[in-house]
Structures are given as C-alpha cells and as structure tokens.
Design a protein around this motif. Structure first.
Motif, short mmCIF file in Angstrom:
data_model
loop_
_atom_site.label_atom_id
_atom_site.label_comp_id
_atom_site.label_asym_id
_atom_site.label_seq_id
_atom_site.Cartn_x
_atom_site.Cartn_y
_atom_site.Cartn_z
N PRO A 18 0.80 -1.23 0.00
CA PRO A 18 0.00 0.00 0.00
C PRO A 18 0.83 1.28 0.00
O PRO A 18 0.33 2.34 -0.33
CB PRO A 18 -0.84 -0.11 1.27
CG PRO A 18 -0.19 -1.13 2.12
CD PRO A 18 0.61 -2.02 1.21
N ASP A 19 2.12 1.17 0.33
CA ASP A 19 3.00 2.33 0.33
C ASP A 19 3.57 2.63 -1.06
O ASP A 19 4.29 3.61 -1.23
CB ASP A 19 4.15 2.14 1.31
CG ASP A 19 3.67 2.05 2.74
OD1 ASP A 19 2.64 2.68 3.07
OD2 ASP A 19 4.30 1.33 3.54
N THR A 49 -1.42 7.79 -6.27
CA THR A 49 -2.15 7.57 -5.03
C THR A 49 -3.37 6.72 -5.33
O THR A 49 -3.72 6.50 -6.49
CB THR A 49 -2.55 8.92 -4.37
OG1 THR A 49 -3.00 8.66 -3.04
CG2 THR A 49 -3.61 9.65 -5.17
N PRO A 53 -6.46 3.58 0.99
CA PRO A 53 -5.06 3.23 1.26
C PRO A 53 -4.83 1.73 1.43
O PRO A 53 -3.68 1.28 1.41
CB PRO A 53 -4.77 3.97 2.57
CG PRO A 53 -6.09 4.10 3.25
CD PRO A 53 -7.10 4.23 2.15
#
Length: 140
Positions: A18-19, A49, A53
C-alpha cells in the motif's frame, strides 16, 4: 507548483504494498508500460495515489470499491491538488470525485475541485477494453 500528473487508482490490490500505489501488479505494470517509461522514470514522472489506502476486499471478479466511502475519501484527498492535472484510473474513481461526466482521454476542468482531470479505462486484466491493440495505442 508541482507539475507532475497525479494518477489516482482505486486501492492497492490484495497482495500489493500500500505504500507503493500503482506500482507493480497487473494495474501498475500496465500503467507503466503504457507510458513507455522505465520504473525509475515512471516513479519520478507521476505522483501516484489510491482512493483507499488498503485493499477493500473482493466483489465478484474485481475488487470492492464502496462508493459512499469513496466520495468521502475523494473529498479528503483533493484539496491539495488545486491547479494540478489528475488522471482517474477507471470510471469508478472518476465517479468518486463526482466526475463521471468526463469522457475517456479528454481533459476537463473541475471547478468544484479546482483541477483538470482525465479518465482512462481501468487497466485491470478483467477489463475487455485492453483486449484490442488499437485501444492500447489510443491510451499510449
């Protein structure tokens, strides 16, 4: 002002970091290949993005994308994008930003959001749009 285009996806897939939004996996790899850039160039060229998230779960063949929550996330994400260019990766992402009226590949000013946006078909392997080579060339 930052002039990098912002790519906005739905959420990381189940097994993606997710990063590192829109990097690797079927979606990130296809996006990078469409640009014709190396991974390092792609990372520098685009701010990336996701609306969510974390992975939201499954929905049939695709991933879950709860729209009510997506609207709230879009409202939280977009204030810092004033004057920028944003590409929504898939029609569902465009809907989350109340931009479902934007036609694929065109640029449209969104006065409520104060940025210019475009939409591309979601690059998932289950999206049949990508089965036609002429469609891939249009996106490139």
């Amino acid at each position: 002002m930052n002039d990098r285009i912002i790519l906005v996806g739905q959420a990381p897939s189940q097994h993606r970091n997710p990063d590192r939004p829109l990097i690797g996996g079927a979606t990130g790899t296809r996006l990078m290949e469409l640009t014709g850039l190396t991974l390092a160039q792609y990372v520098r060229a685009f701010h990336r993005t996701n609306v969510f998230p974390v992975w939201m779960g499954k929905n049939g063949k695709g991933d879950l994308f709860p729209m009510k929550e997506a609207w709230a996330r879009a409202d939280a994400l977009s204030p810092g994008w004033k004057g920028r260019r944003v590409i929504f990766v898939g029609a569902a992402v465009a809907r989350a930003f109340c931009a479902e009226h934007i036609k694929f590949f065109g640029w449209t000013w969104l006065p409520k959001r104060e940025f210019t946006a475009s939409v591309i078909p979601h690059p998932s392997p289950v999206n049949r749009f990508w089965n036609r080579p002429e469609n891939v060339e249009i996106v490139r």
